[in-house]
Design an enzyme around this catalytic site. Structure first.
Site, PDB file in Angstrom:
ATOM      1  N   TYR A  15      11.679  44.844  27.417  1.00 53.24           N
ATOM      2  CA  TYR A  15      11.295  44.362  26.082  1.00 53.24           C
ATOM      3  C   TYR A  15       9.793  44.540  25.876  1.00 53.24           C
ATOM      4  O   TYR A  15       9.349  45.029  24.832  1.00 53.24           O
ATOM      5  CB  TYR A  15      11.701  42.889  25.984  1.00 53.24           C
ATOM      6  CG  TYR A  15      11.389  42.188  24.691  1.00 53.24           C
ATOM      7  CD1 TYR A  15      12.269  42.259  23.613  1.00 53.24           C
ATOM      8  CD2 TYR A  15      10.241  41.408  24.550  1.00 53.24           C
ATOM      9  CE1 TYR A  15      12.000  41.579  22.425  1.00 53.24           C
ATOM     10  CE2 TYR A  15       9.970  40.735  23.371  1.00 53.24           C
ATOM     11  CZ  TYR A  15      10.849  40.825  22.314  1.00 53.24           C
ATOM     12  OH  TYR A  15      10.572  40.145  21.146  1.00 53.24           O
ATOM     13  N   SER A  67       5.275  41.774  19.306  1.00 51.93           N
ATOM     14  CA  SER A  67       5.411  40.535  20.093  1.00 51.93           C
ATOM     15  C   SER A  67       4.121  40.334  20.872  1.00 51.93           C
ATOM     16  O   SER A  67       3.376  41.301  21.098  1.00 51.93           O
ATOM     17  CB  SER A  67       6.575  40.706  21.067  1.00 51.93           C
ATOM     18  OG  SER A  67       6.522  39.760  22.106  1.00 51.93           O
TER      19      SER A  67
END
Ligand code: NDP
Length: 251
Positions: A158, A145
């Protein structure tokens, strides 16, 4: 370009019941690979399988909760029994519990790390073992990401997990380069999926979209070129690369 052709290849995609994983499975099948799709929601997997088969692809659906380490090897066995030796792993399954760190339950922190960091490591390791034992060329593609290298507000656990995936990509690439196994990561920007659709349909989410460099969400198709590159022979000299494809969101 024949180097991008995946005929004769077999891929295993985690988190293929929705969102990006579902899309990736179809793209790989479209390029000629046989595709094993996995996730917890088997009913959703059967829909994806039907779609791939309708277009003439080979596909098998395998139930797998990636946090259940005892299921990883049996799930790969099942996939290989149906389609033959896997030589492409797409480590895509992921989840998030958004919110400020002060409010994050320890159980949620653990679940994020178990799903987004520990599981891709265990899957890559089991695949690596098999590829090395078979003296087989391999491709491992980790879905990281832009949160791997920059702060995404309200997504601390995350981001920690995705930063770990980026480092894991480089470490495994170095360990396995001598076996002709490449390990790379794709860092997408924000794409609307089940992971975030409630947020991006809220007023605050719509405001966030206006703050992106191109004032829009990214589309899953934006990742196709990179996925095919990293899954195919065309990337034989690319390993340990953590590649951003984010529609300029991180600029
Ligand atoms: P979705 O929520 O649409 O898909 C997540 C997938 O992961 C589902 O198929 C889900 O399947 C699976 N999954 C979640 N937990 C588990 C588990 N314990 N075991 C097995 N499968 C699991 O989200 P996305 O498609 O957006 O996410 C896919 C990947 O892309 C994730 O790694 C995410 O971090 C990454 N990503 C997404 C971005 C975005 O903006 N959408 C941006 C950058 C990266 P099931 O529930 O059936 O098990």
């Amino acid at each position: 370009m024949p180097e991008f052709d995946l005929k004769g290849r077999t891929a295993f995609v985690t988190g293929a019941s929705s969102g990006l994983g579902r899309h990736f499975a179809k793209v790989l099948a479209g390029a000629g690979a046989a595709v094993a799709i996995s996730a917890r929601r088997v009913d959703k997997l059967q829909e994806v399988r039907a779609e791939i088969e309708q277009h003439g692809g080979r596909c098998t659906a395998v139930a797998l909760d990636v946090t259940d380490e005892a299921r990883i090897a049996p799930a790969l066995d099942e996939a290989e029994a149906a389609l033959g030796p896997i030589d492409i792993l797409v480590n895509n399954a992921g989840m998030n519990v958004p919110g400020p760190s002060l409010d994050l339950a320890v159980a949620d922190f653990d679940r994020i790390i178990a799903t987004d960091l520990r599981a891709p490591f265990l899957l890559a390791r089991e695949m690596g073992r098999r590829m090395i034992a078979r003296k087989q060329r391999g491709r491992i593609v980790n879905i990281a990401s832009i949160g791997s290298f920059r702060v995404l507000p309200g997504m601390t656990a995350y981001c920690i997990a995705k930063a770990g995936v980026a480092m894991m990509t480089q470490c495994l690439a170095r360990e396995w380069v001598r076996y002709d196994i490449t390990v790379n990561a794709i860092c997408p920007g924000y794409i609307e999926t089940e992971l975030n659709d409630t947020w991006f349909n809220s007023e605050k989410g719509k405001e966030q979209i206006k703050s992106f460099t191109r004032r829009r969400l990214q589309q899953p198709e934006d990742l196709d070129g990179l996925l095919l590159l990293l899954a195919s022979d065309a990337s034989r000299a690319i390993t340990g690369s953590v590649l951003t494809a984010d529609d300029a969101q991180s600029l």
